[in-house]
Enzyme design. Structure first.
Site, short mmCIF file in Angstrom:
data_model
loop_
_atom_site.label_atom_id
_atom_site.label_comp_id
_atom_site.label_asym_id
_atom_site.label_seq_id
_atom_site.Cartn_x
_atom_site.Cartn_y
_atom_site.Cartn_z
N LYS A 81 0.72 -0.68 -0.07
CA LYS A 81 0.12 -0.29 -0.37
C LYS A 81 0.53 0.87 -0.23
O LYS A 81 1.27 1.66 1.58
CB LYS A 81 -0.90 0.10 1.36
CG LYS A 81 -2.08 0.76 0.40
CD LYS A 81 -2.21 2.28 1.31
CE LYS A 81 -2.06 3.05 1.87
NZ LYS A 81 -1.25 4.13 1.16
N GLU A 137 8.86 1.37 11.21
CA GLU A 137 10.36 2.14 10.92
C GLU A 137 9.72 4.49 11.24
O GLU A 137 8.61 4.17 9.84
CB GLU A 137 10.95 2.89 9.51
CG GLU A 137 11.84 0.99 9.89
CD GLU A 137 12.10 0.76 8.51
OE1 GLU A 137 12.51 1.30 8.06
OE2 GLU A 137 13.43 -0.41 8.64
N CYS A 183 13.87 10.58 6.75
CA CYS A 183 13.29 10.39 8.11
C CYS A 183 15.39 10.44 8.22
O CYS A 183 15.23 11.06 10.15
CB CYS A 183 12.70 8.80 8.26
SG CYS A 183 14.37 7.99 7.35
N GLU A 192 8.98 17.35 14.05
CA GLU A 192 9.68 16.85 13.04
C GLU A 192 9.26 17.53 11.92
O GLU A 192 8.02 17.91 11.60
CB GLU A 192 9.42 15.12 12.05
CG GLU A 192 10.02 14.59 10.91
CD GLU A 192 9.90 13.10 10.43
OE1 GLU A 192 8.71 13.10 11.05
OE2 GLU A 192 11.16 12.36 10.49
P1 NAD Z 1 2.39 8.94 7.54
O1 NAD Z 1 2.34 8.15 8.48
O2 NAD Z 1 1.85 10.03 7.24
O3 NAD Z 1 2.00 7.78 5.68
C1 NAD Z 1 2.25 7.02 6.12
C2 NAD Z 1 1.49 5.47 5.23
O4 NAD Z 1 0.97 5.35 6.23
C3 NAD Z 1 1.72 6.23 3.78
O5 NAD Z 1 0.94 4.37 2.95
C4 NAD Z 1 -0.24 6.61 4.50
O6 NAD Z 1 -1.17 5.83 3.43
C5 NAD Z 1 -0.10 5.30 6.05
N1 NAD Z 1 -1.78 4.91 6.51
C6 NAD Z 1 -1.61 6.76 6.93
N2 NAD Z 1 -3.09 6.66 8.18
C7 NAD Z 1 -3.13 5.07 8.18
C8 NAD Z 1 -4.04 4.31 9.32
N3 NAD Z 1 -4.29 4.31 10.01
N4 NAD Z 1 -3.52 2.64 8.45
C9 NAD Z 1 -2.52 2.12 8.27
N5 NAD Z 1 -1.96 2.94 7.48
C10 NAD Z 1 -2.15 4.82 7.06
O7 NAD Z 1 3.58 9.26 7.22
P2 NAD Z 1 4.36 9.98 5.38
O8 NAD Z 1 4.17 11.49 5.61
O9 NAD Z 1 4.25 9.11 4.53
O10 NAD Z 1 5.46 10.15 5.79
C11 NAD Z 1 6.47 10.52 6.40
C12 NAD Z 1 7.16 10.06 7.44
O11 NAD Z 1 8.06 9.02 7.59
C13 NAD Z 1 8.05 11.36 8.54
O12 NAD Z 1 7.56 11.19 10.13
C14 NAD Z 1 9.65 10.58 8.18
O13 NAD Z 1 10.62 10.02 9.27
C15 NAD Z 1 8.69 8.92 7.67
N6 NAD Z 1 10.00 8.08 7.58
C16 NAD Z 1 10.78 6.78 8.52
C17 NAD Z 1 11.81 6.30 7.78
C18 NAD Z 1 12.41 5.38 9.24
O14 NAD Z 1 12.86 4.53 8.07
N7 NAD Z 1 12.25 5.44 10.09
C19 NAD Z 1 11.80 6.22 6.70
C20 NAD Z 1 11.01 7.09 5.93
C21 NAD Z 1 10.10 8.30 6.25
#
Ligand code: NAD
Length: 500
Positions: free
Chosen positions: A187, A262, A296, A394
């Site tokens: 997804k 992550e 991230c 962040e």
């Molecule tokens: P997000 O949490 O908004 O979304 C991530 C994914 O989760 C998307 O596919 C989204 O559609 C899905 N999602 C959202 N709500 C959900 C729910 N209720 N149930 C299931 N899935 C759901 O994050 P983002 O804005 O897409 O990404 C940025 C974030 O990701 C930042 O906080 C960044 O630090 C983090 N990140 C972490 C790493 C790591 O390895 N630690 C790597 C990359 C990004």
């Protein structure tokens, strides 16, 4: 005013973005779609199928059938490895096209998107190699027992990915999940669904059996939520915000699913007075402005020892002002366009907050040459107090907070003073301090006198609000497999007799 080139549009854009379930491209069961927005113009340029519970049901049925009745989980590791190597070869050979699609969809500078395409190929190649080198433990109890580990794929893995470097993030989960014999439902993030649509063609060409890979697009609260709550999807590997991670953790709890999380970061880069200043400035500029700051592991808080603080801030701000903002498809661009107008608005609001909390020394808004699209100047705040929101939260954009410290003790206290704990970067030439300090930092990963240079064998993950569990190397193999212990009696049966 600058004008975006029409050449930046990827060749063969589909009419609209679909799901891919059981080897076929399909629309949503209810026909619903959502708009995908071009980061350069902020205009919607394509529609994507908006998956819901019914689409996840169809994908879960296909993935379960492929797992229980198909060849994939039972294949020899070498056979799976060959297919994964073919996937890596195809991704590598089409690096330019992958990068063009990724850059168009996400706003990433094209040169950096190309680097991420190569990394995506490497993620497959690495796990293809690892799975054939996999050994498992055997335990001998002389004369009595021999016990061994029977490693098994778990089933259908739900892979939920973010919009920053989306294709690479997807490959980081697809590689180990597939190498270990699971089937998957991906997804992708709703801001950037375009490059995920390249996987089906690549997988078909490489010979991945039908139903092993399934893709459902859609909003997190619909498609993502249904995936997390599907009873026949025993694993969820999630990368995204800490808040979303917390919600998913709760939603998966009634099903007792395996979870890998992550999450977000607010990683410190600590620069001591004895560091090689020129290199430290170069690296800390790259560490927060590369990938548009949408990274991230970005070193978004720079802590600098007081005796070199003024010089550091002056040189850092001067160099940040020279970082080149431009159209994502221009090879000279160092910072492109942020992914989406919503995210742009969030980053701009933090810049306004920062102006009330500390001293702006570079950037501070939209570059004059780019009146539209999600462009932000590389922005530097100095004298940022630890209580400031731009120190604690962040931002996930090209914005950095610089804070002075007196001594090691204060540096450590500042470094650890956030809810996050993903990465840390340490700049010093004092060997003992380097190791002692590195070991005392609350973070999943530390780089000493280095930028974020990954070694795929090492653990990847965060502590505190930055994650749960570690992937990387054999840890990913462990996450995606059961390790069943099988015990065999060799000697006399060791069995106290009851009831005689
Ligand atoms: P997000 O949490 O908004 O979304 C991530 C994914 O989760 C998307 O596919 C989204 O559609 C899905 N999602 C959202 N709500 C959900 C729910 N209720 N149930 C299931 N899935 C759901 O994050 P983002 O804005 O897409 O990404 C940025 C974030 O990701 C930042 O906080 C960044 O630090 C983090 N990140 C972490 C790493 C790591 O390895 N630690 C790597 C990359 C990004």
């Amino acid at each position: 005013m600058n004008t975006a080139s029409p050449d930046r549009i990827p060749d063969n854009l589909p009419d609209h973005i679909q799901h891919y379930i059981d080897g076929a491209f399909v629309d949503s069961v209810d026909g619903d779609t959502f708009d995908v927005v071009d980061p350069v113009t902020s205009q919607a340029y394509i529609k994507a199928a908006a998956g819901k519970k019914a689409d996840i049901e169809a994908a879960a049925a296909a993935a379960n059938a492929a797992f229980h009745d198909g060849p994939w989980p039972k294949m020899l590791p070498r056979e799976r490895s060959r297919i994964l190597h073919r996937i890596a070869d195809i991704v590598e050979s089409r690096g330019d096209a992958v990068a063009k699609t990724e850059s168009y969809d996400s706003g990433l500078p094209i040169t950096q998107a190309l680097g991420q395409a190569h990394r995506s190929a490497e993620n497959f190649r690495f796990f293809a190699d690892l799975i054939v080198a996999q050994v498992d433990d055997v335990f001998k109890v002389p004369g009595r027992q021999i016990n061994y580990v029977n490693r098994k794929p778990i089933g259908v893995a739900g892979l939920i990915t973010p919009w920053n470097t989306p294709f690479m993030q997807e490959s980081w989960k697809l590689g180990p999940a597939l190498a270990t014999g699971n089937t998957v439902i991906l997804k992708p993030a709703e801001f950037t669904p375009l490059s995920a649509g390249l996987w089906p063609g690549i997988f078909e060409e490489a010979g991945l059996p039908k139903g092993v890979f399934n893709l459902v697009n859609g909003l997190g609260e619909d498609a993502g939520d249904a995936l997390v709550k599907h009873p026949d999807v025993p694993l969820i590997s999630f990368t995204g915000e800490s808040g979303t991670g917390r919600l998913i953790f709760g939603n998966a709890a009634p099903f007792l699913k395996g979870l890998s999380m992550e999450l977000g970061g607010k990683s410190p880069a600590i620069v001591f007075a004895d560091a090689d200043l020129e290199t430290a400035i170069d690296a800390t500029i790259f560490g927060v402005f590369s990938l548009n700051g949408e990274r991230c592991t970005a070193g978004s808080r720079i802590l600098v020892q007081r005796s070199i603080y003024d010089e550091f801030v002056e040189r850092y701000a001067a160099q940040a002002k020279r970082v080149r903002v431009g159209f994502p498809d221009d090879p000279a661009t160092e910072v492109g366009a942020l992914v989406h107008p919503e995210h742009f608005a969030k980053v701009m609001s933090y810049i306004e907050i920062g102006k009330t909390e500390s001293r702006l020394v570079a950037g501070g808004g939209r570059p004059a040459a780019f009146p539209e699209g999600n462009f932000v100047e590389p922005t530097v705040f100095a004298d940022v107090p630890r209580t400031a929101r731009i120190f604690q939260e962040e931002i996930f954009g090209p914005v950095v907070a610089i804070t002075p410290f007196e001594d090691e003790a204060e540096a450590l206290e500042l470094a650890n003073d956030t809810r996050y704990g993903l990465a840390a970067y340490l700049w010093t030439n004092d060997l003992k301090r380097a190791h002692n300090f590195a070991q005392a930092i609350d973070s999943g990963m530390v780089w000493l006198n280095s930028n974020n240079v990954r070694d795929l064998r090492t653990p990847f993950g965060g502590v505190k609000a930055s994650g749960l569990g570690h992937e990387g190397g054999y840890r990913s193999v462990d996450f995606y497999t059961h390790q069943q212990a099988i015990h065999i009696t060799l000697g006399a049966v060791h069995n106290p007799t009851f009831g005689k």
